[in-house]
Design a protein around this motif. Structure first.
Motif, PDB file in Angstrom:
ATOM      1  N   GLY A  57       0.832  -1.194   0.000  1.00  0.00           N
ATOM      2  CA  GLY A  57       0.000   0.000   0.000  1.00  0.00           C
ATOM      3  C   GLY A  57       0.872   1.251   0.000  1.00  0.00           C
ATOM      4  N   LYS A  58       0.321   2.336  -0.500  1.00  0.00           N
ATOM      5  CA  LYS A  58       1.052   3.619  -0.561  1.00  0.00           C
ATOM      6  C   LYS A  58       0.110   4.728  -0.118  1.00  0.00           C
ATOM      7  CE  LYS A  58       3.458   4.264  -4.373  1.00  0.00           C
ATOM      8  NZ  LYS A  58       3.780   4.332  -5.812  1.00  0.00           N
ATOM      9  N   GLU A  59       0.706   5.686   0.624  1.00  0.00           N
ATOM     10  CA  GLU A  59      -0.125   6.799   1.114  1.00  0.00           C
ATOM     11  C   GLU A  59       0.739   8.036   1.295  1.00  0.00           C
ATOM     12  OE1 GLU A  59      -3.493   7.540   4.631  1.00  0.00           O
ATOM     13  OE2 GLU A  59      -2.438   5.605   4.437  1.00  0.00           O
ATOM     14  N   ARG A  60       0.193   9.189   0.894  1.00  0.00           N
ATOM     15  CA  ARG A  60       0.892  10.472   1.039  1.00  0.00           C
ATOM     16  C   ARG A  60       0.386  11.196   2.278  1.00  0.00           C
ATOM     17  NH1 ARG A  60       3.329  13.630  -2.848  1.00  0.00           N
ATOM     18  NH2 ARG A  60       3.645  14.894  -0.968  1.00  0.00           N
ATOM     19  N   ASP A  61       1.340  11.903   2.918  1.00  0.00           N
ATOM     20  CA  ASP A  61       1.020  12.819   4.032  1.00  0.00           C
ATOM     21  C   ASP A  61       0.069  12.175   5.034  1.00  0.00           C
ATOM     22  OD1 ASP A  61       2.570  14.734   2.747  1.00  0.00           O
ATOM     23  OD2 ASP A  61       0.856  15.512   1.615  1.00  0.00           O
ATOM     24  N   THR A  62       0.580  11.252   5.766  1.00  0.00           N
ATOM     25  CA  THR A  62      -0.249  10.495   6.697  1.00  0.00           C
ATOM     26  C   THR A  62       0.436  10.425   8.056  1.00  0.00           C
ATOM     27  OG1 THR A  62      -1.442   8.428   7.008  1.00  0.00           O
ATOM     28  CG2 THR A  62       0.781   8.282   6.080  1.00  0.00           C
ATOM     29  N   ASN A  64       5.609  11.983   4.983  1.00  0.00           N
ATOM     30  CA  ASN A  64       5.156  12.432   3.667  1.00  0.00           C
ATOM     31  C   ASN A  64       4.894  11.263   2.709  1.00  0.00           C
ATOM     32  OD1 ASN A  64       7.511  14.564   4.640  1.00  0.00           O
ATOM     33  ND2 ASN A  64       5.647  15.570   3.877  1.00  0.00           N
ATOM     34  N   TRP A  71       4.473   7.036   2.594  1.00  0.00           N
ATOM     35  CA  TRP A  71       4.336   5.771   3.328  1.00  0.00           C
ATOM     36  C   TRP A  71       4.100   4.619   2.334  1.00  0.00           C
ATOM     37  CZ3 TRP A  71       4.941   2.656   7.201  1.00  0.00           C
ATOM     38  CH2 TRP A  71       4.103   1.543   7.385  1.00  0.00           C
ATOM     39  N   HIS A 123       9.368   4.635   4.779  1.00  0.00           N
ATOM     40  CA  HIS A 123       8.857   6.010   4.850  1.00  0.00           C
ATOM     41  C   HIS A 123      10.004   6.969   5.180  1.00  0.00           C
ATOM     42  CE1 HIS A 123       9.022   6.079   9.308  1.00  0.00           C
ATOM     43  NE2 HIS A 123       8.529   4.824   9.251  1.00  0.00           N
ATOM     44  N   TYR A 162       8.562   6.302  -3.677  1.00  0.00           N
ATOM     45  CA  TYR A 162       7.103   6.431  -3.743  1.00  0.00           C
ATOM     46  C   TYR A 162       6.643   6.705  -5.179  1.00  0.00           C
ATOM     47  CZ  TYR A 162       2.375   7.827  -2.402  1.00  0.00           C
ATOM     48  OH  TYR A 162       1.010   7.901  -2.272  1.00  0.00           O
ATOM     49  N   TYR A 168       2.728  -0.804  -6.592  1.00  0.00           N
ATOM     50  CA  TYR A 168       2.224  -1.882  -5.732  1.00  0.00           C
ATOM     51  C   TYR A 168       2.797  -3.215  -6.225  1.00  0.00           C
ATOM     52  CZ  TYR A 168      -1.357   1.209  -3.785  1.00  0.00           C
ATOM     53  OH  TYR A 168      -2.007   2.230  -3.126  1.00  0.00           O
TER      54      TYR A 168
END
Length: 489
Positions: A405-410, A431, A433, A444, A477, A482
């Motif tokens: 999984g990928k996520e910004r600003d978390t 910033n 993840w 991260h 990132y 994925y």
């Protein structure tokens, strides 16, 4: 002459005739004995003559050793034995022809006859010879046969049928392809003789005065194991006809497994595909091709080959046995040629000849060296220092993982119990993840750190994640998707 006078005259004539006859009888009283003697004397002469003849010759219906010796001298028995000795030949009827063995010439064969203790001819038979016109007289003498068994073995070896150049091994009947259909190809009986059976047949034939031995009827040939009327073969043939050249190609990623008609037949039970058999086949595919949580070879950034994979991985091929079973079952029911793939629970990106599934695009992390390398298509595109999990407290797991999984600003939130009983809670902003397992470990950036690498992880390491600078995290990132393999060693 009156009627009365005529009657008296006729009666007188009759009386005169009767008197003459009686007188004749009185004159020849021995006539019946003469008649009897005339009949019996010739019979007695024939009988006595026969008794004299049969005192030196055999009575009618006399047989010995399968020959008729009626009215013949006993001396002819010896001549018959000598004739058999000289002329006896056994003919071997073979699949491709026939061969002959001359017993006297090839085997030193000798045949003799031994009379019974009372001799060939006895008074019992000579005086009772008339009865043998109606009943058989089988002589009780003994036939003696002698031959060289070593030469018999040599004669067998010298047969053309025993020459290796002339021997054709039997072949089983089988299903063969003829154009666009299958057919039963009949068995080939071949010409391979079973030596022990031939030897036994010859010995029996010699002892029992046989002149011809059919090697097929005597079961002297090696037989095919499967004949064209074999029930299992004909049953399979019927299945082949119904399937009609079905072929299923299964793309295992980098390798293709092909199920053709013979393979598909093996997955049938009766006239229908068997889910149990297909499921077992799917398990075999999983055993052969699964890499998930399995060790595989990997060449690290220092050029050393190593085995990676610990059993807690999240990257690799993991076949869904039940899903694959249902997919293949449906295709077989349709009886059509098809290209398909298995049902995967997890997939890798590639599959190499050495069994590795990592390929040329991946991220590599060395815990001991606190270093990260990123490769794209086999080329090194990033190398940077990192901080991994706190040593012996929150160690970063080793293995082969994937970007899940990928996520910004978390915010990364969590808590853990400290040795003093207190609870350590955290809520850290990042910033970029990228999760690599299902327990909260990922890649991260770490804005709270101003240094990476070295021995920081031994006392000030992370809660298990791989920390890096902003630019490195951003590059990963933006460039890695994925499912990208992440190798931690």
């Amino acid at each position: 002459m009156s009627k009365h006078d005529k009657k008296k005259y006729k009666d007188k004539e009759n009386n005169l005739a009767t008197g003459n006859q009686n007188e004749a009888k009185e004159k020849n009283p021995k006539r019946p004995a003469i008649i009897i003697a005339a009949v019996l004397v010739p019979i007695l002469a024939v009988y006595l003559g026969g008794a004299a003849f049969f005192s030196k010759n055999f009575v009618p219906n006399t047989t010995f050793d399968g020959r008729d010796f009626s009215f013949k001298s006993p001396d002819l028995i010896a001549e018959a034995m000598e004739e058999d000795t000289s002329n006896r030949v056994i003919t071997l009827k073979e699949i491709d022809g026939e061969e002959k063995i001359s017993l006297h010439q090839d085997l030193d064969y000798v045949k003799t006859a031994e009379a019974p203790a009372e001799g060939w001819i006895t008074g019992k038979t000579s005086w009772t010879w008339p009865k043998y016109l109606f009943v058989k007289n089988e002589l009780e003498g003994e036939v003696n046969i002698n031959y060289n068994k070593e030469k018999l073995n040599q004669a067998i070896d010298n047969l053309n049928a025993m020459n290796p150049d002339n021997i054709r091994e039997p072949k089983d009947a089988y299903l063969g392809q003829n154009g666009d259909k299958y057919e039963i190809v009949p068995e080939d009986r071949g010409t391979e003789i079973i030596r022990e059976k031939l030897l036994s047949a010859l010995e029996d034939g010699i002892d029992n005065h046989v002149d011809e031995i059919d090697l097929v009827e005597s079961d002297c040939y090696t037989k095919p194991k499967v004949l064209s009327d074999d029930p299992s073969l004909t049953e399979t043939y019927e299945k082949y006809k119904s399937i009609n050249f079905q072929k299923i190609s299964i793309d295992m990623t980098g390798v293709t497994e092909i199920l053709e008609t013979p393979d598909i037949i093996n997955l049938y039970s009766g006239n229908e595909p068997s889910k149990d058999k297909i499921r077992e086949y799917a398990r075999e595919l999983a055993y052969q091709y699964d890499t998930y949580e399995e060790p595989r070879y990997f060449v690290n950034s220092y050029g050393y080959e190593m085995s990676v994979g610990t059993g807690a991985d999240t990257y690799g091929f993991l076949l869904d046995v039940e899903g694959t079973t249902e997919r293949l079952y449906s295709l077989m029911k349709e009886k059509k040629t098809a290209d398909t793939t298995p049902v995967w629970t997890s997939t890798g990106w590639t599959r190499l000849e050495n069994g590795s599934d990592i390929g040329g695009t991946y991220i590599e992390i060395s815990i001991d060296d606190q270093r990260l390398w990123a490769y794209m298509g086999g080329d090194l595109v990033l190398s940077t220092d990192v901080v991994t999990g706190n040593y012996k407290k929150n160690d970063t797991p080793r293995g082969v993982f994937a970007i899940l999984g990928k996520e910004r600003d978390t915010h990364l939130k969590g808590q853990e119990a400290l040795p003093n009983g207190k609870i350590d809670k955290w809520d850290s902003f990042v910033n970029f993840w990228m999760a690599i397992n299902w327990s909260g470990v990922g890649l991260h950036n770490a804005p709270w750190r101003n240094a990476f690498g070295g021995t920081i992880y031994q006392g000030g390491g992370s809660h298990g994640c791989i920390n890096m600078d902003y630019n490195s995290a951003q590059y990963l990132y933006n460039n890695y998707e994925y499912g990208t393999p992440v190798v931690v060693w």
